[in-house]
Write a protein that holds these residues in place. Structure first.
Motif, PDB file in Angstrom:
ATOM      1  N   ILE A   1     -25.361 -43.161  41.396  1.00 41.60           N
ATOM      2  CA  ILE A   1     -25.952 -44.678  41.778  1.00 41.60           C
ATOM      3  C   ILE A   1     -27.190 -44.582  42.519  1.00 41.60           C
ATOM      4  O   ILE A   1     -28.235 -45.365  42.145  1.00 41.60           O
ATOM      5  N   SER A   2     -27.527 -43.881  43.427  1.00 39.95           N
ATOM      6  CA  SER A   2     -28.883 -43.685  44.123  1.00 39.95           C
ATOM      7  C   SER A   2     -29.759 -43.224  42.787  1.00 39.95           C
ATOM      8  O   SER A   2     -31.124 -43.705  43.103  1.00 39.95           O
ATOM      9  N   TRP A   3     -29.392 -42.404  42.205  1.00 40.73           N
ATOM     10  CA  TRP A   3     -30.281 -41.804  40.980  1.00 40.73           C
ATOM     11  C   TRP A   3     -30.703 -42.896  40.000  1.00 40.73           C
ATOM     12  O   TRP A   3     -31.740 -43.289  39.746  1.00 40.73           O
ATOM     13  N   ASP A   4     -29.558 -43.776  39.665  1.00 40.05           N
ATOM     14  CA  ASP A   4     -29.922 -44.859  38.781  1.00 40.05           C
ATOM     15  C   ASP A   4     -30.795 -45.945  39.257  1.00 40.05           C
ATOM     16  O   ASP A   4     -31.600 -46.592  38.612  1.00 40.05           O
ATOM     17  N   ASN A   5     -30.796 -46.052  40.980  1.00 40.88           N
ATOM     18  CA  ASN A   5     -31.511 -46.987  41.402  1.00 40.88           C
ATOM     19  C   ASN A   5     -32.995 -46.648  41.190  1.00 40.88           C
ATOM     20  O   ASN A   5     -33.870 -47.341  41.379  1.00 40.88           O
ATOM     21  N   LEU A   6     -33.263 -45.150  41.459  1.00 42.11           N
ATOM     22  CA  LEU A   6     -34.457 -44.719  41.263  1.00 42.11           C
ATOM     23  C   LEU A   6     -34.949 -44.647  39.902  1.00 42.11           C
ATOM     24  O   LEU A   6     -36.188 -44.713  39.432  1.00 42.11           O
ATOM     25  N   ASN A   7     -33.951 -44.242  38.792  1.00 40.82           N
ATOM     26  CA  ASN A   7     -34.383 -43.890  37.652  1.00 40.82           C
ATOM     27  C   ASN A   7     -34.972 -45.262  36.866  1.00 40.82           C
ATOM     28  O   ASN A   7     -35.903 -45.486  36.106  1.00 40.82           O
ATOM     29  N   LEU A   8     -34.588 -46.492  37.369  1.00 49.01           N
ATOM     30  CA  LEU A   8     -34.979 -47.754  36.837  1.00 49.01           C
ATOM     31  C   LEU A   8     -36.515 -48.013  37.072  1.00 49.01           C
ATOM     32  O   LEU A   8     -36.930 -48.230  36.100  1.00 49.01           O
ATOM     33  N   PRO A   9     -36.932 -48.080  38.277  1.00 49.74           N
ATOM     34  CA  PRO A   9     -38.298 -48.109  38.391  1.00 49.74           C
ATOM     35  C   PRO A   9     -39.181 -47.236  37.746  1.00 49.74           C
ATOM     36  O   PRO A   9     -40.378 -47.338  37.531  1.00 49.74           O
TER      37      PRO A   9
ATOM     38  N   GLU B   1     -34.328 -42.912  49.532  1.00 49.74           N
ATOM     39  CA  GLU B   1     -32.879 -43.126  49.633  1.00 49.74           C
ATOM     40  C   GLU B   1     -32.114 -42.203  48.734  1.00 49.74           C
ATOM     41  O   GLU B   1     -31.029 -41.737  49.039  1.00 49.74           O
ATOM     42  N   PHE B   2     -32.698 -41.739  47.548  1.00 46.07           N
ATOM     43  CA  PHE B   2     -31.900 -40.903  46.621  1.00 46.07           C
ATOM     44  C   PHE B   2     -31.835 -39.662  47.347  1.00 46.07           C
ATOM     45  O   PHE B   2     -30.693 -39.017  47.386  1.00 46.07           O
ATOM     46  N   PHE B   3     -33.021 -38.985  47.909  1.00 46.59           N
ATOM     47  CA  PHE B   3     -32.990 -37.676  48.599  1.00 46.59           C
ATOM     48  C   PHE B   3     -31.989 -37.727  49.975  1.00 46.59           C
ATOM     49  O   PHE B   3     -31.311 -36.821  50.138  1.00 46.59           O
ATOM     50  N   SER B   4     -32.055 -38.928  50.533  1.00 44.72           N
ATOM     51  CA  SER B   4     -31.250 -38.846  51.696  1.00 44.72           C
ATOM     52  C   SER B   4     -29.598 -38.846  51.240  1.00 44.72           C
ATOM     53  O   SER B   4     -28.647 -38.233  51.793  1.00 44.72           O
ATOM     54  N   THR B   5     -29.300 -39.596  50.219  1.00 46.59           N
ATOM     55  CA  THR B   5     -28.003 -39.615  49.667  1.00 46.59           C
ATOM     56  C   THR B   5     -27.387 -38.249  49.021  1.00 46.59           C
ATOM     57  O   THR B   5     -26.166 -37.724  49.315  1.00 46.59           O
TER      58      THR B   5
ATOM     59  N   TRP C   1     -19.873 -37.900  44.540  1.00 44.20           N
ATOM     60  CA  TRP C   1     -21.006 -37.651  43.707  1.00 44.20           C
ATOM     61  C   TRP C   1     -21.520 -39.075  42.816  1.00 44.20           C
ATOM     62  O   TRP C   1     -22.671 -39.087  42.493  1.00 44.20           O
ATOM     63  N   ASP C   2     -20.263 -39.959  42.835  1.00 41.29           N
ATOM     64  CA  ASP C   2     -20.688 -41.322  42.461  1.00 41.29           C
ATOM     65  C   ASP C   2     -21.714 -42.025  43.202  1.00 41.29           C
ATOM     66  O   ASP C   2     -22.641 -42.502  42.572  1.00 41.29           O
ATOM     67  N   GLU C   3     -21.951 -41.491  44.265  1.00 38.30           N
ATOM     68  CA  GLU C   3     -23.050 -42.287  45.146  1.00 38.30           C
ATOM     69  C   GLU C   3     -24.313 -41.670  44.811  1.00 38.30           C
ATOM     70  O   GLU C   3     -25.442 -42.471  44.848  1.00 38.30           O
ATOM     71  N   VAL C   4     -24.471 -40.354  44.571  1.00 37.74           N
ATOM     72  CA  VAL C   4     -25.443 -39.713  44.012  1.00 37.74           C
ATOM     73  C   VAL C   4     -25.961 -40.394  42.875  1.00 37.74           C
ATOM     74  O   VAL C   4     -27.352 -40.871  42.744  1.00 37.74           O
TER      75      VAL C   4
ATOM     76  N   ALA D   1     -31.151 -35.604  33.733  1.00 32.03           N
ATOM     77  CA  ALA D   1     -30.429 -34.437  32.917  1.00 32.03           C
ATOM     78  C   ALA D   1     -29.787 -33.701  34.086  1.00 32.03           C
ATOM     79  O   ALA D   1     -28.253 -33.232  34.064  1.00 32.03           O
ATOM     80  N   ILE D   2     -30.405 -33.404  35.241  1.00 28.23           N
ATOM     81  CA  ILE D   2     -29.732 -32.651  36.563  1.00 28.23           C
ATOM     82  C   ILE D   2     -28.490 -33.541  37.091  1.00 28.23           C
ATOM     83  O   ILE D   2     -27.703 -33.049  37.336  1.00 28.23           O
ATOM     84  N   ILE D   3     -28.650 -34.842  37.046  1.00 26.75           N
ATOM     85  CA  ILE D   3     -27.853 -35.807  37.867  1.00 26.75           C
ATOM     86  C   ILE D   3     -26.605 -36.295  37.019  1.00 26.75           C
ATOM     87  O   ILE D   3     -25.697 -36.309  37.332  1.00 26.75           O
ATOM     88  N   SER D   4     -27.324 -36.932  35.712  1.00 29.02           N
ATOM     89  CA  SER D   4     -26.416 -37.782  35.074  1.00 29.02           C
ATOM     90  C   SER D   4     -25.982 -37.216  33.698  1.00 29.02           C
ATOM     91  O   SER D   4     -24.917 -37.525  33.263  1.00 29.02           O
TER      92      SER D   4
END
Length: 939
Positions: A582-590, A542-546, A577-580, A640-643
């Motif tokens: 959010i997608s990173w946060d969804n990956l960062n959590l697990p 999902e992250f790389f697609s976004t 970029w907000d979507e990116v 660091a790269i995303i957020s």
């Protein structure tokens, strides 16, 4: 011996779906003898491309009366039968055959794979190269890139490899067969056939199997380390300068040991300066021109200083070629000259050494897939023979092998002194050799890694020599950079939860001796990691697609080039970029959840060890810790790269075809160099053939100002010693006066015509240096046909193999060759003698303005072009010029096909940066005439 069929094809291209077979050859081997063979040209029903004709010699006329594949397909099927099909890069041949419904179910055995396993140190596995090295008898009248000759050569190679396999230890051979069969590795059939034959001899007809315990015996048996570590004297003993300089005189040590030795004033001047730097504890920049002998210029004082003071001197290089030169040529020569012994060691980063304990663990469970088998088998063959365990002795083929090596290398928390000492593991032995050495040779990346990690990698040292110092800034940049793509992240997560060989599977298997009632929350933590990792696998996609969707509108659309998109503040303000994020946060959590519970698992194992005898518990804890560290470092970099970007870092995304990757690199490295090198070390010597750049207005000599500013070496002393070569007499600098400027109409055609004229005049012997692959490919396509008609071949970097392979082909005195290279050929390529008579500098080697690192650093200058672009280009330009004259007797011409050296006010700075040559400004039409006159001049 089983029956095998060896095949080779020539085709009109590389794609079985679009291209056709134009020649087939096959032979059946039974008990090592040829029992059937068939070879024929084939009419493809379409024109043969010119480049294929040039490569193979097969023309449209040759195949005009040849049969079609359809008409001989039955004969080919009878030849191949059900036997295993052997070929060199056999997947290529089978791809074409299977496209025509031939050999659909036959076992495939690749002689490239077999050679990589059985000849692990060979480095290259091309058919012709292997034939030369083994050596193999060449087919009578055989022509390279013709199917029948290559089939015969492949058969000879196959039989030679079989003889090599028969020499393997029975235990190693049994292990290869057992592991390969379990994961359905195609080449396992070959080794099983060898095992059956070897077993007959070894056991006089008995079944030749070896017990598992014997097979898993330790393979690596390095030699002991000689001597004792240097012991530093309390009071410094200065290097005796006059005595050292006297070694270079007519009756000195060098002349006595080497009758052909030539006195070089520039070398002696450098030695004197380096002696003073050691004696006074100074920092020194030395530019030493080609032919100076700068390696001996610093090694001689370093060896004397280290031996008589019990000190350790570290020598850092950028390239393996220079390291090899120091170890194999210069240091042995000094050992003969000096009246005392000094010890030398090469120390590399942890990732260069295999961790024998990790490999032993892999042997217990076996490789997980057939893709892991070639490297696994290669390691089984190589480890008993290596004295170092250094990956440089091997060739890693493809991403899968590089990733597997990374998992087995010493670059992890499992490989520690307290656990690996007993096994005398490669990293530990390399460390011991370095501790016992007077001179330790490293590369720039390892040097900076050691300095940034409080000297935890190299033994203590206070004296440092940095050769190829013009590469220090990019080397530090690379060492502190980060890169990750979808596949990398997927591999990190898969290593945790892979069904049979993942970390969690190993944890479960090793702890199943503990009763369920006494496991406490342990199983819950394992389950949390598994569920987090499984969720992360979904979120990675999902992250790389976004991210790909966000970057879609920012791509250039030039499919043959990578798109590099800086992730600047303005980009991060874009609506999507907000979507990116959010997608990173969804990956960062697990990812974070997995890391947290991995730490708990490690603590849990430590507690359970107190009550239960868990197999390899310490290794298990360290493996969990290593996985946790790797996962957390990856997660932190991506965050660091995303957020949470840092002001002192550069961030960008790169898209090439279907691969999207994220990158980070430091904005400045000068402060790090200043802190850890100039403030941290006593004697520091930076040297290179190119450290100075010419001032833009020509009022002064070339100077060190630019490099001193980039590396924060503002207080270092300076010395520039010229080359002993007579460039005025031996080098013609031909500035083509009528070439259009780059990007103007007619420029590309003028470049092509100039290269053609030069190559025709000299019969090849020409190296053209480009700044872009696109122009190189376009030029190669234009000149290849005309030169082929005159018996001159073209080696183009885009399609002619590695730099080493191309250089060796170009050096061959029996060839008439033109070599086209890009950035990596501008330096480090050494072709002395008449094989290289002309170097063509196609364009001034400016960096690409859109390169993220270059663009970000440019923004830190008031005048980026004059303060940054030009000095960087001049350093590279001087390296390119230096390819021509490599020894005193060399001569030739350097042609410049960039009008800007004449038309722009900064052009004179490029010319002034070169040694004083015979310089002419003439039109391209006179190249033939003036080159002929130059090479026929009176000497």
């Amino acid at each position: 011996m089983a029956t095998f069929v060896v095949v080779d094809l020539e085709t009109t291209g590389l794609d079985p779906r679009r291209n056709k077979i134009i020649e087939f050859a096959g032979m059946v081997l039974q008990d090592g003898a040829v029992v059937d063979e068939f070879a024929t040209l084939l009419n493809p029903g379409e024109p043969i491309p010119p480049e294929i004709t040039e490569l193979t010699g097969i023309t449209d006329d040759l195949v005009a009366d040849a049969p079609s594949l359809f008409s001989v397909r039955a004969r080919i099927r009878r030849l191949i039968g059900d036997w295993p099909v052997v070929g060199h890069n056999v997947s290529f041949d089978l791809g074409f055959l299977r496209e025509d419904n031939i050999a659909l179910t036959n076992q495939a055995i690749d002689t490239v794979t077999l050679a990589s396993v059985l000849l692990p140190r060979m480095g290259r596995y091309g058919l012709e190269f292997l034939a030369q090295q083994i050596p193999l008898p060449l087919p009578p009248g055989g022509q390279a890139h013709r199917a029948q000759a290559d089939t015969e050569l492949t058969a000879e190679l196959f039989l030679a490899l079989r003889e090599e396999a028969l020499k393997l230890d029975l235990a190693v051979l049994s292990e290869i067969v057992e592991a390969g069969t379990r994961v359905s590795w195609p080449e396992a059939f070959f080794f099983e056939d060898v095992l059956k034959e070897q077993a007959k001899t070894a056991f006089s007809g008995k079944k030749g199997r070896v017990g598992r315990g014997e097979r898993l015996a330790e393979l690596f048996k390095p030699p002991a380390v000689d001597g004792r570590p240097p012991v530093e004297l309390e009071e410094i003993v200065h290097i005796p300068g006059e005595e050292i300089l006297g070694m270079f005189g007519p009756t000195g040590n060098f002349a006595r040991v080497f009758p052909e030795f030539e006195y070089r004033e520039q070398q002696v001047e450098m030695v004197a300066a380096v002696v003073d730097a050691f004696n006074q504890g100074q920092h020194l920049l030395v530019e030493a021109g080609t032919g100076t002998g700068k390696s001996v210029g610093y090694l001689l004082p370093a060896a004397v200083w280290a031996a008589q003071n019990g000190r350790r001197v570290v020598v850092s290089t950028n390239t393996i070629n220079l390291q090899d030169q120091l170890v194999e040529k210069d240091i042995p020569a000094l050992q003969q000259v000096l009246p005392f012994e000094f010890r030398t060691a090469v120390r590399k980063g942890r990732g260069n050494y295999i961790c024998t304990r990790l490999f032993q663990q892999m042997r217990h469970r076996g490789p997980a897939t057939a893709e892991e088998m070639p490297l696994y088998a290669r390691l089984l063959v190589w480890l008993p023979k290596t004295a170092t365990g250094d990956q440089a002795e091997l060739t890693l083929r493809g991403l899968d092998e590089r990733l597997l090596w990374a998992r087995l290398s010493a670059d992890n928390d499992v490989c520690k002194n307290d656990t690996c000492t007993a096994n005398r593991c490669p990293r530990y032995m390399a460390q011991k050799r370095a501790e016992h050495a007077h001179i330790v040779i490293v590369n720039h990346a390892l040097l900076l890694s050691d300095l940034a990690n409080n000297n935890h990698i190299l033994p203590p040292f206070r004296d440092l020599i940095i050769d190829e110092a013009h590469h220090l800034e990019p080397a530090v940049t690379d060492g502190l950079s980060f890169e990750a793509d979808r596949r990398f992240l997927e591999r990190v997560v898969a290593d945790l939860i892979r069904e049979r060989s993942g970390l969690l599977a190993e944890l479960t298997g090793k702890t199943n001796i503990i009763p369920l009632a006494n496991r406490g929350p342990f199983d819950g933590w394992v389950d949390r990691v598994r569920r987090s990792a499984e969720l992360a696998q979904v979120r990675i996609d999902e992250f790389f697609s976004t991210l790909a969707y966000f970057l879609g509108d920012r791509r250039s659309g030039r499919g043959q080039f990578a798109d590099q998109i800086r992730l600047t503040g303005s980009v991060r303000l874009q609506p999507l970029w907000d979507e990116v994020m959010i997608s990173w946060d969804n990956l960062n959590l697990p990812l974070n959840e997995a890391a947290v519970h991995l730490e708990k698992i490690a603590d849990g194992i430590v507690q359970m060890v107190e009550q239960y005898d868990i197999e390899d518990a310490d290794l298990l804890v360290q493996a969990v810790a290593a996985s946790t560290k790797g996962l957390e470092e990856t997660r932190t970099h991506l965050d660091a790269i995303i957020s949470n970007p840092r002001d002192d870092y550069i961030y960008w995304a790169e898209i090439f075809k279907d691969r999207l990757s994220l990158h980070a690199a430091p904005l400045h490295v000068g402060p790090l160099v200043e802190e850890h090198i100039f403030h941290g070390k006593e004697t520091v010597i930076l040297t290179s053939a190119t450290l100075r750049t010419a001032p833009l207005h020509g009022e002064d000599e070339p100077n060190f100002d630019y490099i001193k500013e980039r590396l924060y070496a503002r207080d270092a002393d300076e010395l520039a010693v010229g080359s002993p070569f007579d460039y005025q007499a031996n080098t013609l600098l031909y500035l083509v006066s009528d070439v259009p400027e780059p990007n103007q109409p007619g420029y590309q055609r003028t470049v092509e015509q100039a290269i053609l004229a030069t190559a025709r005049t000299l019969g090849g012997r020409t190296m053209a240096l480009f700044t872009s692959y696109a122009q190189l490919r376009q030029t190669a396509a234009a000149i290849r046909g005309p030169l082929a008609r005159e018996g001159i071949s073209v080696l183009a970097q885009s399609d002619s193999g590695s730099r080493q392979q191309m250089t060796e082909q170009f050096r061959d005195p029996g060839t008439r060759t033109v070599l086209l290279g890009t950035r990596s050929f501008w330096e480090g390529v050494d072709v002395p003698g008449i094989e290289l008579s002309a170097v063509i500098l196609v364009k001034l080697p400016f960096d690409v303005p859109s390169d993220p690192i270059f663009a970000a650093r440019s923004e830190t200058f008031e005048s980026p072009f004059f303060q940054y672009s030009i000095p960087e280009a001049i350093l590279r330009w001087r390296q390119g010029f230096g390819r021509l004259i490599r020894r005193k007797t060399d001569e030739g011409v350097v042609l410049v096909l960039d009008k800007r050296v004449l038309s722009k006010r900064y052009g004179q700075a490029f010319i002034d940066s070169l040694p004083e040559c015979t310089t002419i400004r003439q039109p391209a039409a006179r190249i033939d005439e003036l080159l002929t006159r130059w090479f026929n001049r009176e000497r």
